[in-house]
Design a protein around this motif. Structure first.
Motif, PDB file in Angstrom:
ATOM      1  N   GLU A  67       0.826  -1.211   0.000  1.00 48.65           N
ATOM      2  CA  GLU A  67       0.000   0.000   0.000  1.00 48.65           C
ATOM      3  C   GLU A  67       0.859   1.259   0.000  1.00 48.65           C
ATOM      4  N   ARG A  68       1.949   1.253   0.736  1.00 55.01           N
ATOM      5  CA  ARG A  68       2.866   2.407   0.747  1.00 55.01           C
ATOM      6  C   ARG A  68       3.438   2.629  -0.661  1.00 55.01           C
ATOM      7  N   GLN A 107       0.266   3.752  -3.040  1.00 59.13           N
ATOM      8  CA  GLN A 107      -0.414   5.004  -2.724  1.00 59.13           C
ATOM      9  C   GLN A 107       0.524   6.199  -2.616  1.00 59.13           C
ATOM     10  N   GLU A 108       1.705   6.015  -2.077  1.00 58.99           N
ATOM     11  CA  GLU A 108       2.587   7.160  -1.853  1.00 58.99           C
ATOM     12  C   GLU A 108       3.718   7.271  -2.866  1.00 58.99           C
ATOM     13  N   GLN A 109       4.105   6.153  -3.460  1.00 57.73           N
ATOM     14  CA  GLN A 109       5.204   6.212  -4.420  1.00 57.73           C
ATOM     15  C   GLN A 109       4.744   6.029  -5.860  1.00 57.73           C
ATOM     16  N   GLU A 123      13.813   4.423  -2.669  1.00 57.86           N
ATOM     17  CA  GLU A 123      12.456   4.618  -2.135  1.00 57.86           C
ATOM     18  C   GLU A 123      11.803   3.279  -1.800  1.00 57.86           C
TER      19      GLU A 123
END
Length: 101
Positions: A20-21, A24-26, A86
């Motif tokens: 999810e990280r 959604q964020e990357q 990342e």
């Protein structure tokens, strides 16, 4: 040039949180992320977490049949080598081990 990064997680929850990280964020596409077990058997990891643990009242009787048959492996295909840091940071954030790539 495409690179594949891999990491192992003790629980299914840690693996799912990492995915999810990344999505959604990357902004990594779900189609570039793969989740499997560290072996041939079905597994939710080495440790119980999330829905595999005992709940609070009122819940059905606790179950003891979680498939604790080995770690969960998350692999990510990235085309940009600069994004590797990342991805590795997300792996580390959720307690990954044996990070490769």
């Amino acid at each position: 040039m495409s690179t594949t990064l891999k990491a192992k997680f003790d629980t299914r929850r840690e693996a799912e949180m990492t995915v999810e990280r990344l999505v959604q964020e990357q902004g990594i596409e779900r189609t570039d992320i793969f989740i499997t077990t560290d072996g041939a058997d079905n597994s939710v990891g080495d440790e119980k977490a999330g829905s595999d643990t005992e709940g609070k009242d009122p819940t059905p009787e606790s179950r003891d049949d979680a498939a604790l048959e080995g770690k969960i492996v998350v692999s990510v295909d990235i085309a940009d080598d600069a994004r590797a840091a990342e991805v590795k940071a997300a792996f580390k954030e959720f307690d990954a081990s044996d990070i490769q790539g």
